[in-house]
Write a protein that holds these residues in place. Structure first.
Motif, mmCIF file in Angstrom:
data_model
loop_
_atom_site.group_PDB
_atom_site.id
_atom_site.type_symbol
_atom_site.label_atom_id
_atom_site.label_comp_id
_atom_site.label_asym_id
_atom_site.label_seq_id
_atom_site.Cartn_x
_atom_site.Cartn_y
_atom_site.Cartn_z
ATOM 1 N N LEU A 48 15.347 85.950 59.876
ATOM 2 C CA LEU A 48 14.718 87.002 60.678
ATOM 3 C C LEU A 48 15.063 88.394 60.167
ATOM 4 C CD1 LEU A 48 15.171 85.431 64.222
ATOM 5 C CD2 LEU A 48 13.144 85.411 62.751
ATOM 6 N N ARG A 49 16.220 88.487 59.493
ATOM 7 C CA ARG A 49 16.575 89.753 58.847
ATOM 8 C C ARG A 49 17.526 89.424 57.706
ATOM 9 N NH1 ARG A 49 21.048 92.699 62.825
ATOM 10 N NH2 ARG A 49 22.660 91.131 62.502
ATOM 11 N N CYS A 50 17.646 90.339 56.790
ATOM 12 C CA CYS A 50 18.490 90.108 55.622
ATOM 13 C C CYS A 50 19.947 89.939 56.054
ATOM 14 C CB CYS A 50 18.364 91.274 54.650
ATOM 15 S SG CYS A 50 19.508 91.173 53.263
ATOM 16 N N PRO A 51 20.606 88.847 55.645
ATOM 17 C CA PRO A 51 21.993 88.644 56.058
ATOM 18 C C PRO A 51 22.969 89.601 55.380
ATOM 19 C CG PRO A 51 21.321 86.919 54.529
ATOM 20 C CD PRO A 51 20.095 87.728 54.833
ATOM 21 N N VAL A 52 22.500 90.296 54.333
ATOM 22 C CA VAL A 52 23.385 91.206 53.606
ATOM 23 C C VAL A 52 23.291 92.623 54.170
ATOM 24 C CG1 VAL A 52 23.901 92.236 51.355
ATOM 25 C CG2 VAL A 52 23.261 89.810 51.513
ATOM 26 N N CYS A 53 22.039 93.142 54.281
ATOM 27 C CA CYS A 53 21.898 94.548 54.682
ATOM 28 C C CYS A 53 21.154 94.714 56.010
ATOM 29 C CB CYS A 53 21.202 95.342 53.582
ATOM 30 S SG CYS A 53 19.417 95.055 53.511
ATOM 31 N N ARG A 54 20.726 93.601 56.600
ATOM 32 C CA ARG A 54 20.009 93.607 57.884
ATOM 33 C C ARG A 54 18.596 94.150 57.761
ATOM 34 N NH1 ARG A 54 24.287 90.565 58.382
ATOM 35 N NH2 ARG A 54 25.951 91.286 59.732
ATOM 36 N N GLY A 55 18.099 94.302 56.537
ATOM 37 C CA GLY A 55 16.750 94.807 56.345
ATOM 38 C C GLY A 55 15.700 93.748 56.621
ATOM 39 N N GLY A 56 14.444 94.161 56.568
ATOM 40 C CA GLY A 56 13.344 93.227 56.772
ATOM 41 C C GLY A 56 13.110 92.401 55.516
ATOM 42 N N THR A 57 12.498 91.243 55.695
ATOM 43 C CA THR A 57 12.281 90.367 54.545
ATOM 44 C C THR A 57 10.806 90.018 54.420
ATOM 45 O OG1 THR A 57 12.654 88.359 55.837
ATOM 46 C CG2 THR A 57 14.576 89.354 54.791
ATOM 47 N N GLY A 58 10.434 89.604 53.218
ATOM 48 C CA GLY A 58 9.066 89.176 52.979
ATOM 49 C C GLY A 58 9.038 88.024 52.004
ATOM 50 N N ALA A 59 7.913 87.298 51.975
ATOM 51 C CA ALA A 59 7.781 86.155 51.078
ATOM 52 C C ALA A 59 7.903 86.608 49.629
ATOM 53 C CB ALA A 59 6.446 85.470 51.313
ATOM 54 N N ALA A 60 8.461 85.734 48.812
ATOM 55 C CA ALA A 60 8.625 86.052 47.392
ATOM 56 C C ALA A 60 8.495 84.776 46.578
ATOM 57 C CB ALA A 60 9.993 86.691 47.147
ATOM 58 N N ALA A 61 8.140 84.929 45.319
ATOM 59 C CA ALA A 61 8.079 83.784 44.412
ATOM 60 C C ALA A 61 9.105 84.004 43.310
ATOM 61 C CB ALA A 61 6.684 83.666 43.817
ATOM 62 N N PHE A 62 9.850 82.949 43.005
ATOM 63 C CA PHE A 62 10.917 83.088 42.010
ATOM 64 C C PHE A 62 10.631 82.233 40.782
ATOM 65 C CE2 PHE A 62 13.073 83.626 46.184
ATOM 66 C CZ PHE A 62 13.370 84.979 46.060
ATOM 67 N N SER A 63 11.144 82.712 39.681
ATOM 68 C CA SER A 63 11.032 81.987 38.414
ATOM 69 C C SER A 63 11.716 80.629 38.524
ATOM 70 C CB SER A 63 11.716 82.808 37.313
ATOM 71 O OG SER A 63 11.974 81.990 36.192
ATOM 72 N N PRO A 64 11.177 79.603 37.872
ATOM 73 C CA PRO A 64 11.830 78.293 37.871
ATOM 74 C C PRO A 64 12.957 78.218 36.844
ATOM 75 C CG PRO A 64 9.821 78.175 36.607
ATOM 76 C CD PRO A 64 9.898 79.592 37.146
ATOM 77 N N GLN A 65 13.143 79.277 36.074
ATOM 78 C CA GLN A 65 14.146 79.231 34.996
ATOM 79 C C GLN A 65 15.447 79.891 35.431
ATOM 80 O OE1 GLN A 65 12.723 80.209 31.070
ATOM 81 N NE2 GLN A 65 10.596 80.129 31.781
ATOM 82 N N GLY A 66 16.527 79.379 34.859
ATOM 83 C CA GLY A 66 17.803 79.984 35.198
ATOM 84 C C GLY A 66 18.947 79.397 34.407
ATOM 85 N N GLU A 67 20.168 79.716 34.872
ATOM 86 C CA GLU A 67 21.383 79.294 34.180
ATOM 87 C C GLU A 67 22.148 78.311 35.050
ATOM 88 O OE1 GLU A 67 23.820 82.535 32.578
ATOM 89 O OE2 GLU A 67 25.595 81.423 33.244
ATOM 90 N N VAL A 68 22.689 77.274 34.412
ATOM 91 C CA VAL A 68 23.438 76.249 35.152
ATOM 92 C C VAL A 68 24.789 76.827 35.578
ATOM 93 C CG1 VAL A 68 24.497 73.967 35.032
ATOM 94 C CG2 VAL A 68 22.294 74.391 33.901
ATOM 95 N N PHE A 69 25.046 76.802 36.894
ATOM 96 C CA PHE A 69 26.292 77.352 37.466
ATOM 97 C C PHE A 69 27.383 76.293 37.517
ATOM 98 C CE2 PHE A 69 29.010 78.048 41.184
ATOM 99 C CZ PHE A 69 29.397 79.373 41.046
ATOM 100 N N ALA A 70 26.983 75.055 37.843
ATOM 101 C CA ALA A 70 27.910 73.923 37.928
ATOM 102 C C ALA A 70 27.067 72.663 37.936
ATOM 103 C CB ALA A 70 28.760 74.000 39.187
ATOM 104 N N SER A 71 27.646 71.546 37.548
ATOM 105 C CA SER A 71 26.855 70.311 37.473
ATOM 106 C C SER A 71 27.740 69.086 37.633
ATOM 107 C CB SER A 71 26.130 70.237 36.131
ATOM 108 O OG SER A 71 27.069 70.220 35.066
ATOM 109 N N THR A 72 27.131 67.973 38.052
ATOM 110 C CA THR A 72 27.866 66.707 38.198
ATOM 111 C C THR A 72 26.858 65.570 38.205
ATOM 112 O OG1 THR A 72 29.490 65.493 39.543
ATOM 113 C CG2 THR A 72 27.802 66.707 40.729
ATOM 114 N N CYS A 73 27.378 64.354 38.270
ATOM 115 C CA CYS A 73 26.540 63.184 38.467
ATOM 116 C C CYS A 73 27.159 62.345 39.578
ATOM 117 C CB CYS A 73 26.420 62.366 37.184
ATOM 118 S SG CYS A 73 25.409 60.875 37.378
ATOM 119 N N LEU A 74 26.404 62.096 40.619
ATOM 120 C CA LEU A 74 26.914 61.273 41.726
ATOM 121 C C LEU A 74 26.623 59.802 41.456
ATOM 122 C CD1 LEU A 74 26.213 64.212 43.160
ATOM 123 C CD2 LEU A 74 26.942 62.908 45.159
#
Lengths: 135, 373
Positions: A48-74
């Motif tokens: 309902l509002r930004c948890p960091v700055c309390r501002g308003g939010t809107g829909a966004a689309a993000f890139s599917p690419q990125g960097e692996v932060f951590a990984s495992t195999c269950l």
């Protein structure tokens, strides 16, 4: 893994599905989320509002690419998921960090590049590494 | 006003599917009341994670504790530590003179195997079971600092050796390094013997105002808080910064630093949990956790034993009962009643419990308690 050709939201349980949403269009995946209009904080789920700055939010689309932060195999029984299954936190470029499944049993190398390639029929994000396996 | 521990009590830990929460609870309650030398309390601060509504009241009525305020807390693995922290403050504030803390968990009636991930949670729905949460901690830790899997396995050897001196432990048998490494892989790099077992147990403690009894153990400090957002901005493994923040608050509250602590009971639900806890609590610098294990610093006989009880790896992990099990061990150690696992000359102990499982934050809650001094 089977790939959905349409938006995951069409799943019957989508309204209660807490996982990040992705859209597959023409073979390309986009992660659908939200972003703060004030501080640009990216999020995978609607708030309902930004948890960091309390501002308003809107829909966004993000890139599917990125960097692996951590990984495992269950390798244990988890309802709805056949072991073994590999997972990783993927830090999307200019986007949120998402938890993804990855192909095979070998966890992706932390710090390497990966891209979300599909969504399983059950709604899990699936990513593949962008680098050749190093032996 | 300060607060002290009058007495503690626990059942044995293990798979006890034939026993009800009430049966387990009564046993822990009566031992704690007897140890405290009291027969009544002003309030009960209870905890259970998977227990049915009324779990605490069913055990309490059977133990003859009725007509008092009963509050039930849930804070994941830190549930009964949270109850203890709050009971301490209730006594310190003067609201109550004597509070019974209680943890009850009957896990084998809830789960056939490992804890099922929570489907209302984004990561639980994706299949991230708790061993996976900690495996991802290990993965990130290894990226930041390097991680010798043998050192991690050696931590399990240490704790299982400690647990061999604990008659209440679920897994009281020693294991070798080879056995730990050869046990089946649960979530890379964590093998089976590096993962705690689910358990049925109850635990209790009586917290009250100081009464001049030499056996009472002073609560020198405590802190509790939930994790901050743990998102794309975070570089540390899950839970690390929360543990550090809560520990710093507890050290400040107690006026005692980690170098002055004689023994620690920390949240080794998985080996990597103890490794990161020792760093977050300040026993060593970031990246130094493995050396603490390999040098013997954290083993019985070492400078600062960690998990002399055998930890969760030996004792088992009845979620809502674990925090008070850690508190009980600290009390026994500080009284010199810990038998074959006694830390010689123990004067000050610290307990850390980490509750997790909610995606997006650095932990549901972490509690650090300083006892003695």
């Amino acid at each position: 893994m089977p790939q959905r050709e349409n938006e995951v939201e069409s799943m019957s349980s989508a309204t209660a599905d807490p996982r990040p949403r992705a859209v597959v269009s023409g073979g390309a995946v986009t992660v659908a989320g939200w972003r703060c209009r004030d501080c640009a904080h990216p999020m995978t789920h609607e708030v309902l509002r930004c948890p960091v700055c309390r501002g308003g939010t809107g829909a966004a689309a993000f890139s599917p690419q990125g960097e692996v932060f951590a990984s495992t195999c269950l390798r244990i029984r988890v309802p709805g998921h056949e072991p073994p299954f590999a997972m990783a936190y993927l830090l999307l470029d200019d986007g949120p960090r998402v938890l993804v499944h990855t192909e095979g049993e070998q966890p992706l190398r932390v710090g390497s590049r990966a891209v979300i390639t599909s969504i399983t029929a059950d709604g899990d994000l699936v990513a593949a590494g962008c680098e050749q396996e190093e032996s | 006003m300060s607060a002290v521990v009058y007495g503690v009590g626990t059942t044995k830990f293990g798979r006890q599917p034939g026993r009800s929460g009430s049966s387990l609870g009564q046993e822990a309650i009566l031992e704690a009341l007897g140890d405290a030398g009291v027969d009544s309390v002003d309030a009960v601060y209870a905890g259970t994670v998977f227990g049915a509504p009324g779990t605490a009241q069913r055990a309490l009525q059977d133990a003859g504790i009725t007509a008092v305020p009963v509050l039930t807390f849930e804070n994941a693995c830190a549930t009964s530590s949270t109850a203890f922290h709050e009971a301490r403050h209730a006594v310190m504030s003067g609201r109550y003179e004597r509070v019974l803390c209680l943890g009850i968990e009957t896990m084998t009636s809830s789960f056939d195997g490992p804890i099922t991930p929570e489907v209302t949670d984004s990561e639980g729905r994706a299949g991230l079971a708790l061993p996976g949460v900690y495996a991802l901690v290990a993965s990130r830790y290894a990226y930041l600092h390097g991680l010798d899997t043998k050192a991690l396995a050696q931590l399990a050897v240490k704790n299982r050796r400690h647990g061999s001196f604990n008659p209440r432990a679920q897994h009281g048998k020693e294991v070798t390094l080879e056995e730990v490494l050869a046990s089946r892989m649960v979530a890379d790099p964590l093998t089976l013997y590096q993962c705690c077992d689910i358990s049925d147990a109850a635990t209790a403690a009586v917290v009250g105002v100081p009464r001049g009894n030499d056996r009472d153990v002073r609560i020198a400090g405590s802190a509790l808080r939930s994790g901050r957002l743990w998102d794309h901005r975070s570089t540390q493994p899950w839970g690390y910064e929360l543990m550090g923040e809560v520990a710093a608050a507890a050290w400040e509250d107690a006026g005692i630093g980690p170098e002055e602590i004689d023994l620690f009971e920390v949240h080794d639900a998985f080996t990597i949990g103890e490794l990161t806890a020792t760093e977050a609590l300040g026993l060593t610098a970031p990246g130094g956790g493995a050396d603490l294990v390999l040098s013997g610093h954290t083993a019985l006989g070492g400078r600062q034993p960690v998990n002399p009880s055998g930890g969760l790896l030996s004792r088992g992990h009845p979620l809502g009962a674990t925090g008070l099990a850690q508190i009980a061990e600290a009390v026994w150690q500080l009284r010199g009643d810990a038998g074959g696992r006694q830390v010689e000359g123990a004067r000050v102990a610290a307990v850390e419990t980490m509750g997790g499982g909610t995606a997006g934050i650095d932990g549901n809650g972490c509690v650090v308690v300083v006892l003695g001094g």
